[in-house]
Design a protein around this motif. Structure first.
Motif, PDB file in Angstrom:
ATOM      1  N   ILE A 159       0.881  -1.190   0.060  1.00  0.00           N
ATOM      2  CA  ILE A 159      -0.121  -0.063   0.013  1.00  0.00           C
ATOM      3  C   ILE A 159       0.844   1.348   0.003  1.00  0.00           C
ATOM      4  CG2 ILE A 159      -1.785  -1.299   1.346  1.00  0.00           C
ATOM      5  CD1 ILE A 159      -1.165   0.506   3.696  1.00  0.00           C
ATOM      6  N   ASP A 160       0.284   2.439  -0.404  1.00  0.00           N
ATOM      7  CA  ASP A 160       0.949   3.603  -0.411  1.00  0.00           C
ATOM      8  C   ASP A 160       1.249   4.285   1.107  1.00  0.00           C
ATOM      9  OD1 ASP A 160       2.435   6.061  -0.972  1.00  0.00           O
ATOM     10  OD2 ASP A 160       0.678   6.786  -2.051  1.00  0.00           O
ATOM     11  N   ASN A 161       2.076   3.698   1.833  1.00  0.00           N
ATOM     12  CA  ASN A 161       2.256   4.110   3.130  1.00  0.00           C
ATOM     13  C   ASN A 161       2.524   5.636   3.361  1.00  0.00           C
ATOM     14  OD1 ASN A 161       2.519   1.664   5.234  1.00  0.00           O
ATOM     15  ND2 ASN A 161       3.226   0.739   3.463  1.00  0.00           N
ATOM     16  N   ALA A 162       3.268   5.937   2.505  1.00  0.00           N
ATOM     17  CA  ALA A 162       3.974   7.484   2.530  1.00  0.00           C
ATOM     18  C   ALA A 162       2.503   8.564   2.275  1.00  0.00           C
ATOM     19  CB  ALA A 162       5.017   7.889   1.712  1.00  0.00           C
ATOM     20  N   GLY A 163       1.856   8.005   1.178  1.00  0.00           N
ATOM     21  CA  GLY A 163       0.986   8.772   0.830  1.00  0.00           C
ATOM     22  C   GLY A 163      -0.054   8.559   1.688  1.00  0.00           C
ATOM     23  N   ALA A 164      -0.605   7.360   2.585  1.00  0.00           N
ATOM     24  CA  ALA A 164      -1.678   7.475   3.593  1.00  0.00           C
ATOM     25  C   ALA A 164      -1.583   8.411   4.660  1.00  0.00           C
ATOM     26  CB  ALA A 164      -1.716   5.962   3.628  1.00  0.00           C
ATOM     27  N   ALA A 165      -0.148   8.306   5.071  1.00  0.00           N
ATOM     28  CA  ALA A 165       0.468   9.065   6.261  1.00  0.00           C
ATOM     29  C   ALA A 165      -0.009  10.498   6.004  1.00  0.00           C
ATOM     30  CB  ALA A 165       1.873   8.742   6.528  1.00  0.00           C
ATOM     31  N   ALA A 166       0.486  11.012   4.777  1.00  0.00           N
ATOM     32  CA  ALA A 166       0.192  12.525   4.451  1.00  0.00           C
ATOM     33  C   ALA A 166      -1.123  12.587   4.235  1.00  0.00           C
ATOM     34  CB  ALA A 166       0.663  12.783   3.022  1.00  0.00           C
ATOM     35  N   GLN A 167      -2.091  11.673   3.927  1.00  0.00           N
ATOM     36  CA  GLN A 167      -3.438  12.074   3.852  1.00  0.00           C
ATOM     37  C   GLN A 167      -4.074  12.059   5.248  1.00  0.00           C
ATOM     38  OE1 GLN A 167      -5.558   8.754   2.264  1.00  0.00           O
ATOM     39  NE2 GLN A 167      -7.750   9.870   2.325  1.00  0.00           N
ATOM     40  N   HIS A 325      -6.191   2.514  -0.184  1.00  0.00           N
ATOM     41  CA  HIS A 325      -6.476   2.505   1.077  1.00  0.00           C
ATOM     42  C   HIS A 325      -7.650   3.453   1.325  1.00  0.00           C
ATOM     43  CE1 HIS A 325      -3.730   5.845   0.429  1.00  0.00           C
ATOM     44  NE2 HIS A 325      -4.486   6.402   1.407  1.00  0.00           N
ATOM     45  N   ARG A 326      -8.198   3.567   2.572  1.00  0.00           N
ATOM     46  CA  ARG A 326      -8.877   4.591   2.978  1.00  0.00           C
ATOM     47  C   ARG A 326      -8.852   5.040   4.508  1.00  0.00           C
ATOM     48  NH1 ARG A 326     -14.504   1.272   1.667  1.00  0.00           N
ATOM     49  NH2 ARG A 326     -13.198  -0.365   2.661  1.00  0.00           N
ATOM     50  N   LEU A 327      -9.314   6.224   4.569  1.00  0.00           N
ATOM     51  CA  LEU A 327      -9.184   6.774   5.865  1.00  0.00           C
ATOM     52  C   LEU A 327     -10.599   6.559   6.596  1.00  0.00           C
ATOM     53  CD1 LEU A 327      -7.516   8.108   8.146  1.00  0.00           C
ATOM     54  CD2 LEU A 327      -8.437  10.490   7.471  1.00  0.00           C
ATOM     55  N   LEU A 328     -10.629   5.608   7.441  1.00  0.00           N
ATOM     56  CA  LEU A 328     -11.937   5.324   8.198  1.00  0.00           C
ATOM     57  C   LEU A 328     -12.302   6.441   9.456  1.00  0.00           C
ATOM     58  CD1 LEU A 328     -12.363   1.583   8.351  1.00  0.00           C
ATOM     59  CD2 LEU A 328     -12.916   3.245   6.325  1.00  0.00           C
ATOM     60  N   GLY A 342     -18.727   9.553   6.757  1.00  0.00           N
ATOM     61  CA  GLY A 342     -18.245   8.988   5.405  1.00  0.00           C
ATOM     62  C   GLY A 342     -16.810   8.410   5.757  1.00  0.00           C
ATOM     63  N   ARG A 343     -16.395   7.802   4.545  1.00  0.00           N
ATOM     64  CA  ARG A 343     -15.069   7.240   4.555  1.00  0.00           C
ATOM     65  C   ARG A 343     -14.320   7.986   3.359  1.00  0.00           C
ATOM     66  NH1 ARG A 343     -15.509   0.746   4.172  1.00  0.00           N
ATOM     67  NH2 ARG A 343     -16.549   0.806   6.282  1.00  0.00           N
ATOM     68  N   VAL A 344     -13.087   8.602   3.842  1.00  0.00           N
ATOM     69  CA  VAL A 344     -12.376   9.317   2.900  1.00  0.00           C
ATOM     70  C   VAL A 344     -11.545   8.282   2.103  1.00  0.00           C
ATOM     71  CG1 VAL A 344     -10.529  11.137   2.639  1.00  0.00           C
ATOM     72  CG2 VAL A 344     -12.330  11.275   4.492  1.00  0.00           C
ATOM     73  N   SER A 345     -11.545   8.402   0.860  1.00  0.00           N
ATOM     74  CA  SER A 345     -10.947   7.577  -0.024  1.00  0.00           C
ATOM     75  C   SER A 345      -9.274   8.043  -0.313  1.00  0.00           C
ATOM     76  CB  SER A 345     -11.798   6.964  -1.266  1.00  0.00           C
ATOM     77  OG  SER A 345     -12.869   6.447  -1.038  1.00  0.00           O
ATOM     78  N   ALA A 346      -8.654   7.050  -0.605  1.00  0.00           N
ATOM     79  CA  ALA A 346      -7.296   7.420  -1.224  1.00  0.00           C
ATOM     80  C   ALA A 346      -7.330   7.987  -2.569  1.00  0.00           C
ATOM     81  CB  ALA A 346      -6.443   6.298  -1.403  1.00  0.00           C
TER      82      ALA A 346
END
Length: 346
Positions: A159-167, A325-328, A342-346
């Protein structure tokens, strides 16, 4: 009518045996109309796969292995469940193998310790180097998960760990938080996963025009929730002041929430908390946990697609595939208006 064969189904549907085989095996890249056509023929003729006969004829067992470090970790327990379900949908049995994150266990899995029993292995290694993996895997079809390996001649799904953390940081910034910490990475050398999540955390701060303050980076020595509670409680008692926190994983977040509660602090009023892995327990907490959720179904589907292609003889160079990934959003870090709609999608 005698026993229905694969050839009978192919003739009845007017397609090749390869197409019927792909449908029976659950291969993803078959068009829906073609799948329906073949399935209708299967249903009409009453075809049932002969697993033992197919194994003798093809030299394959129709069984795959999933090797992972530790079933006690909620993320791997969830992943094992998803892999089992996806394999069953494709007509495969799954052997689960716990390596305990030890070199011997990982070597055995990569070599195909169950040679002759499994057709291929999906593994999430922790200690083996890419060079070691390339040396020992032999003819075993292997697909790797996680960020700690980059084998040249095998496939890897991440998964895009760096991108998910920035999000996640951007979400906290949108809540008006400005002293955003990171908690739960290793006290010694950082794992590749922790390093990528820290990179994304720093990038998220930079994108918001916020400085990176190393005093807000809090490691933990023990990777369970109790170790997280001890480490974060110690940091709070020593004067750590943050208004938001991105945790390396949900176990770290559980420890954080307990350490806060014991000191009269509330999430999100005092500190907004974001976890990682979106394990099912997080939704049952008070407050419910906001968490980065890897798309485990896409991860399993993609890994199995790549593995089955290797089993079928694909020799293309090693592929690196990133799934979403998603931010729940839960109560520990809700939206700016206080909602969790809602859920914030990647």
């Amino acid at each position: 009518m005698g026993k229905v064969t694969l050839q009978d189904v192919a003739a009845h549907a007017g397609v090749s045996m390869k197409t019927v085989s792909n449908v029976v095996r659950g291969y993803q890249h078959v068009s829906p109309p073609m799948r329906d056509r073949v399935q209708a023929a299967i249903d009409e003729l009453g075809y049932r796969p002969n697993v033992s006969g197919r194994s003798l004829a093809t030299g394959r067992s129709n069984m795959l292995a999933f090797a992972f470090p530790d079933l006690r970790r909620p993320y791997f327990a969830e992943l094992a469940h998803v892999f089992s379900r996806v394999c069953a949908q494709r007509g495969y049995q799954l052997l689960l193998e716990e390596t305990l994150g030890e070199a011997d266990g990982e070597r055995s899995a990569v070599r195909g310790r169950e040679a002759g029993v499994v057709d291929g292995v999906v593994i999430h290694p922790q200690v083996l180097t890419p060079e070691a993996i390339d040396r020992i895997r032999g003819d075993t079809a292997v697909v790797f998960l996680g960020e700690d390996v980059r084998p040249q001649h095998a496939d890897q799904v991440v998964i895009d760990n760096a991108g998910a953390a920035a999000q996640a940081v951007a979400h906290l910034v949108a809540l008006g938080r400005r002293r955003i910490g990171f908690f739960g990475h290793e006290t010694g050398p950082e794992s590749r996963t922790s390093g990528l999540r820290l990179d994304g955390y720093r990038a998220g701060l930079a994108a918001a025009g916020l400085p990176v303050d190393d005093a807000l980076l809090v490691p933990r020595e023990v990777g369970d929730a109790a170790g997280a509670e001890t480490a974060f409680g110690r940091a709070l008692d020593a004067g750590l002041r943050v208004d938001a926190l991105l945790c390396r994983d949900d176990l770290a977040a559980l420890g954080v929430l307990r350490a806060m509660r014991l000191r009269g602090l509330d999430a999100p009023r005092d500190i907004a908390v974001v976890g990682w892995d979106a394990m099912g327990l997080g939704s049952s907490l008070v407050p419910s946990l906001t968490s980065v959720a890897p798309d485990t179904v896409a991860l399993a589907d993609t890994a199995l697609d790549l593995l089955l292609e290797r089993i079928d003889g694909s020799t293309v160079p090693g592929r690196l595939v990133t799934v979403g990934h998603r931010l729940l959003v839960g109560e520990s870090a809700p939206f700016a208006d206080g909602s969790m709609q809602g859920r914030v999608s990647a």
